[in-house]
Design an enzyme around this catalytic site. Structure first.
Site, PDB file in Angstrom:
ATOM      1  N   GLU A 120      64.089  30.450  25.845  1.00 20.11           N
ATOM      2  CA  GLU A 120      64.883  29.932  27.055  1.00 20.11           C
ATOM      3  C   GLU A 120      65.654  31.106  27.782  1.00 20.11           C
ATOM      4  O   GLU A 120      65.964  31.974  26.805  1.00 20.11           O
ATOM      5  CB  GLU A 120      65.761  28.831  26.726  1.00 20.11           C
ATOM      6  CG  GLU A 120      64.969  27.469  26.624  1.00 20.11           C
ATOM      7  CD  GLU A 120      65.848  26.273  26.249  1.00 20.11           C
ATOM      8  OE1 GLU A 120      67.240  26.480  26.505  1.00 20.11           O
ATOM      9  OE2 GLU A 120      65.250  25.192  26.309  1.00 20.11           O
ATOM     10  N   ARG A 160      48.573  33.085  45.647  1.00 25.01           N
ATOM     11  CA  ARG A 160      46.925  32.867  46.003  1.00 25.01           C
ATOM     12  C   ARG A 160      46.841  31.610  46.318  1.00 25.01           C
ATOM     13  O   ARG A 160      45.467  31.355  46.789  1.00 25.01           O
ATOM     14  CB  ARG A 160      46.199  33.749  45.152  1.00 25.01           C
ATOM     15  CG  ARG A 160      46.220  35.283  45.470  1.00 25.01           C
ATOM     16  CD  ARG A 160      45.395  36.199  44.656  1.00 25.01           C
ATOM     17  NE  ARG A 160      45.803  36.304  43.423  1.00 25.01           N
ATOM     18  CZ  ARG A 160      45.414  37.309  42.458  1.00 25.01           C
ATOM     19  NH1 ARG A 160      44.249  37.724  42.814  1.00 25.01           N
ATOM     20  NH2 ARG A 160      46.033  37.697  41.255  1.00 25.01           N
ATOM     21  N   GLN A 161      47.400  30.726  45.676  1.00 24.53           N
ATOM     22  CA  GLN A 161      46.906  29.129  45.856  1.00 24.53           C
ATOM     23  C   GLN A 161      47.896  28.561  46.972  1.00 24.53           C
ATOM     24  O   GLN A 161      48.651  27.614  46.735  1.00 24.53           O
ATOM     25  CB  GLN A 161      47.170  28.504  44.360  1.00 24.53           C
ATOM     26  CG  GLN A 161      46.613  27.063  44.494  1.00 24.53           C
ATOM     27  CD  GLN A 161      45.130  26.978  44.363  1.00 24.53           C
ATOM     28  OE1 GLN A 161      44.606  28.015  43.762  1.00 24.53           O
ATOM     29  NE2 GLN A 161      44.574  26.013  44.913  1.00 24.53           N
ATOM     30  N   LYS A 215      32.932  42.632  51.066  1.00 20.95           N
ATOM     31  CA  LYS A 215      32.949  42.097  49.384  1.00 20.95           C
ATOM     32  C   LYS A 215      32.812  40.739  49.417  1.00 20.95           C
ATOM     33  O   LYS A 215      32.905  39.639  50.091  1.00 20.95           O
ATOM     34  CB  LYS A 215      34.528  42.137  49.337  1.00 20.95           C
ATOM     35  CG  LYS A 215      34.935  41.824  47.818  1.00 20.95           C
ATOM     36  CD  LYS A 215      36.383  42.186  47.587  1.00 20.95           C
ATOM     37  CE  LYS A 215      37.208  41.177  47.720  1.00 20.95           C
ATOM     38  NZ  LYS A 215      38.723  41.367  47.240  1.00 20.95           N
ATOM     39  N   GLY A 248      41.760  44.907  39.097  1.00 22.78           N
ATOM     40  CA  GLY A 248      41.200  46.270  39.534  1.00 22.78           C
ATOM     41  C   GLY A 248      39.632  46.227  40.122  1.00 22.78           C
ATOM     42  O   GLY A 248      39.219  47.094  40.569  1.00 22.78           O
TER      43      GLY A 248
END
Ligand code: R5P
Length: 288
Positions: A36, A91-92, A188, A220
């Protein structure tokens, strides 16, 4: 005004305070044996406008940010501007499959409830700089690509900017304008979280200095594949700049594929040679 930060953005927080010519708040942050976090603010913040700079690449960094924000409010801060240079869970931002958590919304909702304004830098799901409304939450997205482009401007003889995917094409275009060269993109295909396949478009790169710019480097995989393709096409040098250098699989494997690798100090890395402090300070100065 006082600038605070948690441990993930301390160096950047100090620089922002210097640019704003204000004090850097004193805190005591420890970790208890069970994991904690202990948080104490030692500066007097009563009636003060506070800026909190904290990137949240880990869950611990996020908890530290939340403890600090709520504490500053408890201690009577007049206003709290939260700057999350790199925000984890960004990213979500959509439900890609039914039943998934909208993680970016969940995190931002909590931060928003404790902040008067929220700033971030090249947040993954925004294409441009400026103020966005995401799920009813206002976020000022600072664009660091021009600053990254300036880093390469004077250094390269025959530059060409390459976007590693079509999504980054607009950023590559702007960067190319700043550097004064042309630009192109690669195609990509993401196979999995860790694997990408990059197909070459027709890129006339022979004998030129390629500048690959991306919002983030995580494993990467993307830049390594891009670098290999560009070398195969005869690039003279490969120069890579990213805003957020996560390097979850280490920096070295990326470094050995490229001639120059640089990121901003949204995350504190050995290659954080482009500071966000001037951009963040400028944005805060515009606060009404
Ligand atoms: C993708 O949309 C992003 O712009 C980056 O290219 C990506 O997140 C990089 O991830 P990695 O380093 O794991 O290939």
């Amino acid at each position: 005004m006082i600038v605070f930060s948690g441990r993930s953005s301390e160096k950047l927080g100090v620089k922002v305070a210097e640019k704003l010519r204000v004090g850097f708040g004193k805190t005591k942050i420890n970790v208890f044996p069970d994991g904690e976090i202990y948080m104490r603010v030692l500066s007097d913040v009563s009636g003060e406008e506070c800026v909190v700079v904290q990137s949240t690449p880990t869950n611990e960094d996020l908890i530290e940010l939340l403890l600090l924000l709520d504490l500053l409010s408890d201690l009577g801060a007049q206003k709290i501007h939260t700057v999350i240079p790199y925000m984890g869970y960004s990213r979500q931002d959509k439900r890609f499959s039914e039943g998934e958590a909208l993680s970016a919304k969940t995190i931002l909702k909590i931060i928003d409830s404790m902040s008067d304004s929220i700033y971030s830098v090249n947040m993954h799901f925004f294409d441009h700089g400026g103020v966005y409304d995401y799920q009813g939450i206002s976020i000022n997205n600072i664009d660091a690509f021009p600053t990254l482009a300036c880093h390469f401007k004077e250094k390269l003889k025959k530059p060409v900017v390459i976007a590693p995917d079509k999504g980054s094409l607009e950023c590559a275009k702007k960067a190319a304008e700043i550097i004064g060269c042309d630009f192109d993109f690669l195609k990509k295909k993401r196979i999995s979280g860790e694997e990408v396949v990059i197909e070459a478009k027709h890129v006339d790169i022979h004998g030129r200095d390629a500048v690959i710019l991306d919002d983030m480097i995580s494993t990467g995989g993307t830049v390594i594949e891009a670098a290999k393709i560009l070398r195969k096409h005869g690039a003279r040098t490969i120069n890579v700049g990213c805003v957020h250098g996560l390097f979850s699989k280490g920096i070295d494997k990326v470094k050995k594929e490229v001639d120059e690798l640089v990121c901003t100090d949204s995350l504190d890395k050995e290659i954080s040679r482009v500071s966000l402090a001037p951009l963040i300070a400028e944005a805060i100065k515009k606060e009404p």
